[in-house]
Design a protein around this motif. Structure first.
Motif, PDB file in Angstrom:
ATOM      1  N   GLN A  55      -3.266   3.193 -23.107  1.00 40.68           N
ATOM      2  CA  GLN A  55      -4.027   4.339 -23.602  1.00 40.68           C
ATOM      3  C   GLN A  55      -3.172   5.457 -23.456  1.00 40.68           C
ATOM      4  OE1 GLN A  55      -7.072   4.026 -25.415  1.00 40.68           O
ATOM      5  NE2 GLN A  55      -6.154   5.960 -25.948  1.00 40.68           N
ATOM      6  N   ALA A  56      -2.604   5.829 -22.359  1.00 42.79           N
ATOM      7  CA  ALA A  56      -1.859   6.759 -22.190  1.00 42.79           C
ATOM      8  C   ALA A  56      -0.765   7.176 -22.894  1.00 42.79           C
ATOM      9  CB  ALA A  56      -1.499   7.297 -20.528  1.00 42.79           C
ATOM     10  N   GLY A  57       0.146   6.041 -23.092  1.00 42.74           N
ATOM     11  CA  GLY A  57       1.251   6.019 -24.082  1.00 42.74           C
ATOM     12  C   GLY A  57       0.908   6.206 -25.446  1.00 42.74           C
ATOM     13  N   LEU A  58      -0.158   5.699 -25.799  1.00 45.48           N
ATOM     14  CA  LEU A  58      -0.799   6.058 -27.431  1.00 45.48           C
ATOM     15  C   LEU A  58      -1.082   7.482 -27.424  1.00 45.48           C
ATOM     16  CD1 LEU A  58      -2.611   2.707 -28.035  1.00 45.48           C
ATOM     17  CD2 LEU A  58      -0.582   3.490 -28.977  1.00 45.48           C
ATOM     18  N   SER A  59      -2.055   7.876 -26.569  1.00 43.90           N
ATOM     19  CA  SER A  59      -2.577   9.405 -26.803  1.00 43.90           C
ATOM     20  C   SER A  59      -1.573  10.395 -26.469  1.00 43.90           C
ATOM     21  CB  SER A  59      -3.744   9.325 -25.764  1.00 43.90           C
ATOM     22  OG  SER A  59      -4.914   8.385 -25.922  1.00 43.90           O
ATOM     23  N   LEU A  60      -0.739  10.069 -25.641  1.00 40.56           N
ATOM     24  CA  LEU A  60       0.382  11.212 -25.208  1.00 40.56           C
ATOM     25  C   LEU A  60       1.723  11.366 -25.786  1.00 40.56           C
ATOM     26  CD1 LEU A  60      -0.251  11.381 -21.465  1.00 40.56           C
ATOM     27  CD2 LEU A  60      -1.205  12.745 -23.154  1.00 40.56           C
ATOM     28  N   VAL A  72      -4.430  15.543 -17.119  1.00 44.57           N
ATOM     29  CA  VAL A  72      -5.895  14.895 -16.836  1.00 44.57           C
ATOM     30  C   VAL A  72      -5.572  13.402 -17.160  1.00 44.57           C
ATOM     31  CG1 VAL A  72      -8.226  14.515 -17.974  1.00 44.57           C
ATOM     32  CG2 VAL A  72      -7.074  16.819 -17.668  1.00 44.57           C
ATOM     33  N   VAL A  73      -4.699  12.700 -17.970  1.00 43.58           N
ATOM     34  CA  VAL A  73      -4.525  11.594 -18.198  1.00 43.58           C
ATOM     35  C   VAL A  73      -3.794  10.818 -16.927  1.00 43.58           C
ATOM     36  CG1 VAL A  73      -3.533   9.753 -19.449  1.00 43.58           C
ATOM     37  CG2 VAL A  73      -4.423  11.818 -20.868  1.00 43.58           C
ATOM     38  N   TYR A  74      -2.980  11.543 -16.434  1.00 41.74           N
ATOM     39  CA  TYR A  74      -2.115  10.949 -15.224  1.00 41.74           C
ATOM     40  C   TYR A  74      -3.052  11.179 -13.968  1.00 41.74           C
ATOM     41  CZ  TYR A  74       1.830  10.422 -17.926  1.00 41.74           C
ATOM     42  OH  TYR A  74       2.727   9.903 -19.172  1.00 41.74           O
ATOM     43  N   GLU A  75      -3.848  12.135 -13.708  1.00 42.98           N
ATOM     44  CA  GLU A  75      -4.799  12.308 -12.516  1.00 42.98           C
ATOM     45  C   GLU A  75      -5.800  10.983 -12.539  1.00 42.98           C
ATOM     46  OE1 GLU A  75      -8.252  15.267 -10.668  1.00 42.98           O
ATOM     47  OE2 GLU A  75      -7.117  15.739 -12.808  1.00 42.98           O
ATOM     48  N   LEU A  76      -6.223  10.669 -13.795  1.00 42.00           N
ATOM     49  CA  LEU A  76      -7.026   9.288 -13.700  1.00 42.00           C
ATOM     50  C   LEU A  76      -6.447   8.208 -13.239  1.00 42.00           C
ATOM     51  CD1 LEU A  76      -8.991  10.140 -16.964  1.00 42.00           C
ATOM     52  CD2 LEU A  76      -9.895  10.423 -14.508  1.00 42.00           C
ATOM     53  N   LEU A  77      -5.051   8.060 -13.977  1.00 40.21           N
ATOM     54  CA  LEU A  77      -4.128   7.156 -13.741  1.00 40.21           C
ATOM     55  C   LEU A  77      -3.794   6.924 -12.089  1.00 40.21           C
ATOM     56  CD1 LEU A  77      -2.438   4.601 -14.383  1.00 40.21           C
ATOM     57  CD2 LEU A  77      -0.395   6.219 -14.798  1.00 40.21           C
ATOM     58  N   GLY A  78      -3.602   8.201 -11.514  1.00 41.48           N
ATOM     59  CA  GLY A  78      -3.409   8.277 -10.034  1.00 41.48           C
ATOM     60  C   GLY A  78      -4.615   7.747  -9.255  1.00 41.48           C
ATOM     61  N   GLY A  89       0.901  -1.294   0.091  1.00 41.69           N
ATOM     62  CA  GLY A  89      -0.015  -0.059  -0.105  1.00 41.69           C
ATOM     63  C   GLY A  89       0.981   1.248  -0.140  1.00 41.69           C
ATOM     64  N   ILE A  90       1.926   1.435   0.949  1.00 37.71           N
ATOM     65  CA  ILE A  90       2.946   2.453   0.907  1.00 37.71           C
ATOM     66  C   ILE A  90       3.617   2.614  -0.595  1.00 37.71           C
ATOM     67  CG2 ILE A  90       4.919   3.226   2.031  1.00 37.71           C
ATOM     68  CD1 ILE A  90       4.106   2.116   4.532  1.00 37.71           C
ATOM     69  N   SER A  91       3.638   1.500  -1.077  1.00 33.19           N
ATOM     70  CA  SER A  91       4.534   1.448  -2.428  1.00 33.19           C
ATOM     71  C   SER A  91       3.491   2.357  -3.625  1.00 33.19           C
ATOM     72  CB  SER A  91       4.935   0.138  -2.916  1.00 33.19           C
ATOM     73  OG  SER A  91       5.529  -0.456  -1.911  1.00 33.19           O
ATOM     74  N   PHE A  92       2.116   1.861  -3.521  1.00 29.53           N
ATOM     75  CA  PHE A  92       1.407   2.454  -4.513  1.00 29.53           C
ATOM     76  C   PHE A  92       1.015   4.001  -4.107  1.00 29.53           C
ATOM     77  CE2 PHE A  92      -0.300  -1.858  -5.211  1.00 29.53           C
ATOM     78  CZ  PHE A  92      -0.016  -1.814  -6.684  1.00 29.53           C
ATOM     79  N   LEU A  93       1.325   4.163  -2.820  1.00 34.02           N
ATOM     80  CA  LEU A  93       1.088   5.518  -2.658  1.00 34.02           C
ATOM     81  C   LEU A  93       2.509   6.553  -2.864  1.00 34.02           C
ATOM     82  CD1 LEU A  93      -0.404   5.535   1.154  1.00 34.02           C
ATOM     83  CD2 LEU A  93      -1.512   6.061  -0.884  1.00 34.02           C
ATOM     84  N   ILE A  94       3.612   5.942  -2.845  1.00 36.10           N
ATOM     85  CA  ILE A  94       4.780   6.410  -3.414  1.00 36.10           C
ATOM     86  C   ILE A  94       4.497   6.765  -4.663  1.00 36.10           C
ATOM     87  CG2 ILE A  94       7.373   6.201  -3.857  1.00 36.10           C
ATOM     88  CD1 ILE A  94       7.399   4.935  -0.896  1.00 36.10           C
ATOM     89  N   GLU A  95       4.075   5.721  -5.702  1.00 35.84           N
ATOM     90  CA  GLU A  95       3.873   5.793  -7.021  1.00 35.84           C
ATOM     91  C   GLU A  95       2.763   7.146  -7.119  1.00 35.84           C
ATOM     92  OE1 GLU A  95       2.147   3.276 -10.566  1.00 35.84           O
ATOM     93  OE2 GLU A  95       1.850   2.588  -8.664  1.00 35.84           O
ATOM     94  N   PHE A  96       1.856   7.106  -6.517  1.00 37.45           N
ATOM     95  CA  PHE A  96       0.834   7.904  -6.771  1.00 37.45           C
ATOM     96  C   PHE A  96       1.242   9.567  -6.455  1.00 37.45           C
ATOM     97  CE2 PHE A  96      -2.016  10.995  -4.513  1.00 37.45           C
ATOM     98  CZ  PHE A  96      -3.017  11.316  -5.562  1.00 37.45           C
ATOM     99  N   SER A  97       2.403   9.765  -5.645  1.00 35.96           N
ATOM    100  CA  SER A  97       3.125  11.038  -5.487  1.00 35.96           C
ATOM    101  C   SER A  97       4.022  11.324  -6.657  1.00 35.96           C
ATOM    102  CB  SER A  97       3.830  11.021  -4.060  1.00 35.96           C
ATOM    103  OG  SER A  97       4.774  10.002  -4.419  1.00 35.96           O
ATOM    104  N   VAL A  98       4.328  10.487  -7.595  1.00 34.27           N
ATOM    105  CA  VAL A  98       5.103  10.776  -8.524  1.00 34.27           C
ATOM    106  C   VAL A  98       4.545  10.595  -9.913  1.00 34.27           C
ATOM    107  CG1 VAL A  98       7.246   9.946  -7.367  1.00 34.27           C
ATOM    108  CG2 VAL A  98       6.200   8.460  -8.881  1.00 34.27           C
ATOM    109  N   ILE A  99       3.374  10.294  -9.907  1.00 35.90           N
ATOM    110  CA  ILE A  99       2.544  10.083 -11.281  1.00 35.90           C
ATOM    111  C   ILE A  99       2.150  11.429 -12.089  1.00 35.90           C
ATOM    112  CG2 ILE A  99       0.349   9.499 -12.309  1.00 35.90           C
ATOM    113  CD1 ILE A  99       0.386   6.878 -10.659  1.00 35.90           C
ATOM    114  N   GLY A 100       2.672  11.638 -13.003  1.00 34.17           N
ATOM    115  CA  GLY A 100       2.450  12.930 -13.786  1.00 34.17           C
ATOM    116  C   GLY A 100       2.968  14.193 -13.375  1.00 34.17           C
ATOM    117  N   LYS A 101       4.158  13.870 -12.460  1.00 34.61           N
ATOM    118  CA  LYS A 101       5.007  15.096 -12.075  1.00 34.61           C
ATOM    119  C   LYS A 101       5.312  16.022 -12.981  1.00 34.61           C
ATOM    120  CE  LYS A 101       6.829  16.698  -8.035  1.00 34.61           C
ATOM    121  NZ  LYS A 101       5.805  16.794  -6.831  1.00 34.61           N
TER     122      LYS A 101
END
Length: 289
Positions: free
Chosen positions: A187-192, A142-148, A122-134
């Motif tokens: 989808q994010a890789g294709l769109s962005l 918007v794409v990375y907010e949904l991924l977060g 759970g902590i690992s996912f929270l760390i990932e959330f903190s760096v997604i779309g930085k």
């Protein structure tokens, strides 16, 4: 998250892991729901069937080193150099998680129990959330907010399983979240990061010298608004597809035993059932005394 290749490779890891976990957990639950107890990883016999675990053990440190290499060599804004370092650390944390799971399943130790591993996950996912779309704004943000949001679902599921390992719905959400993250990363890789699948009127994500943040460049504001609407629509489509897939697999397993993943068998699941039986038998013995 700097290229299509990064998103595609991450999708190749997450989607199969999510599917396999959904099949294993559902098969075990359908075999005997009263004895169900979530496992941090569903290993099987023979050992070569656990290729996903072994591949992650090798691939994650390579990915972490690649991100750290970008951190050392990137000559752009200091913000992006720091972002590469954060992403490298997040990948490294997940590699430590895989090592903890492997160590616990292969060596008898009371220092690393399932609750600790789930809390660490759970902590690992929270760390990932903190760096997604930085450092990414606009349409990319918007794409990375949904991924977060999907990452938070996985984090919440892991933390809940650390308290209630018998909660099948939490394991179900975790498995579906991993599947959803896999499809949405693609989808994010294709769109962005590709021109072919980019939003109409917009180009792939880029960093200009005059910009402090990366963004998708659109010719007109209306193109950007249309892009945001399209991204939200695609997210809804992905959600429906993943929902149908996860529910369909569950009902397929419940209606036909031949499709169940190993019928919930294996040394770890057998050990799990024996432990659960002992736990349920203990209160009865105490009552008799």
């Amino acid at each position: 998250m700097a290229s299509f290749a990064t998103h595609f490779s991450a999708s190749l890891f997450l989607f199969p892991v999510g599917i396999r976990r959904l099949l294993c957990s559902s098969s075990h639950y359908l075999k005997n729901s009263s004895l169900y107890r979530s496992k941090t990883w569903y290993l099987s016999e023979p050992r070569w069937k656990n290729l996903d675990l072994y591949i992650l053990i090798i691939a994650l440190p390579i990915a972490s080193f690649s991100e750290f290499f970008f951190f050392l060599t990137f000559s752009g804004h200091p913000t992006y150099r720091f972002t590469f370092f954060q992403q490298s650390f997040a990948v490294f944390v997940f590699w430590v998680l895989i090592i903890l799971i492997t160590f616990r399943e292969n060596f008898e130790t009371s220092l690393i129990n399932e609750s600790f591993v789930y809390i660490f996950a759970g902590i690992s996912f929270l760390i990932e959330f903190s760096v997604i779309g930085k450092g990414i704004t606009g349409l990319g943000g918007v794409v990375y907010e949904l991924l977060g949001g999907l990452t938070l679902v996985c984090a919440g599921s892991c933390l809940y399983l650390s308290i209630r390992p018998t909660a099948f719905f939490a394991d179900y959400f975790l498995s579906s979240g991993l599947i959803f993250k896999g499809t949405w990363l693609l989808q994010a890789g294709l769109s962005l990061y590709t021109d072919i699948f980019a939003v109409k009127g917009c180009q792939k994500i880029s960093v200009l010298p005059s910009q402090q943040n990366a963004d998708v460049r659109c010719d007109l504001d209306v193109d950007n608004l249309r892009g945001v609407a399209l991204i939200n629509f695609l997210f809804s489509v992905h959600a429906i597809v993943v929902l149908i897939l996860s529910i369909g697999l569950f009902f397929l397993l419940s209606s036909n035993r031949n499709f169940r993943f190993g019928e919930g068998r294996g040394p770890l699941l057998a050990e799990l059932e024996s432990q659960t039986v002992l736990m349920r038998a203990a209160p009865s013995e105490l009552e008799m005394e």
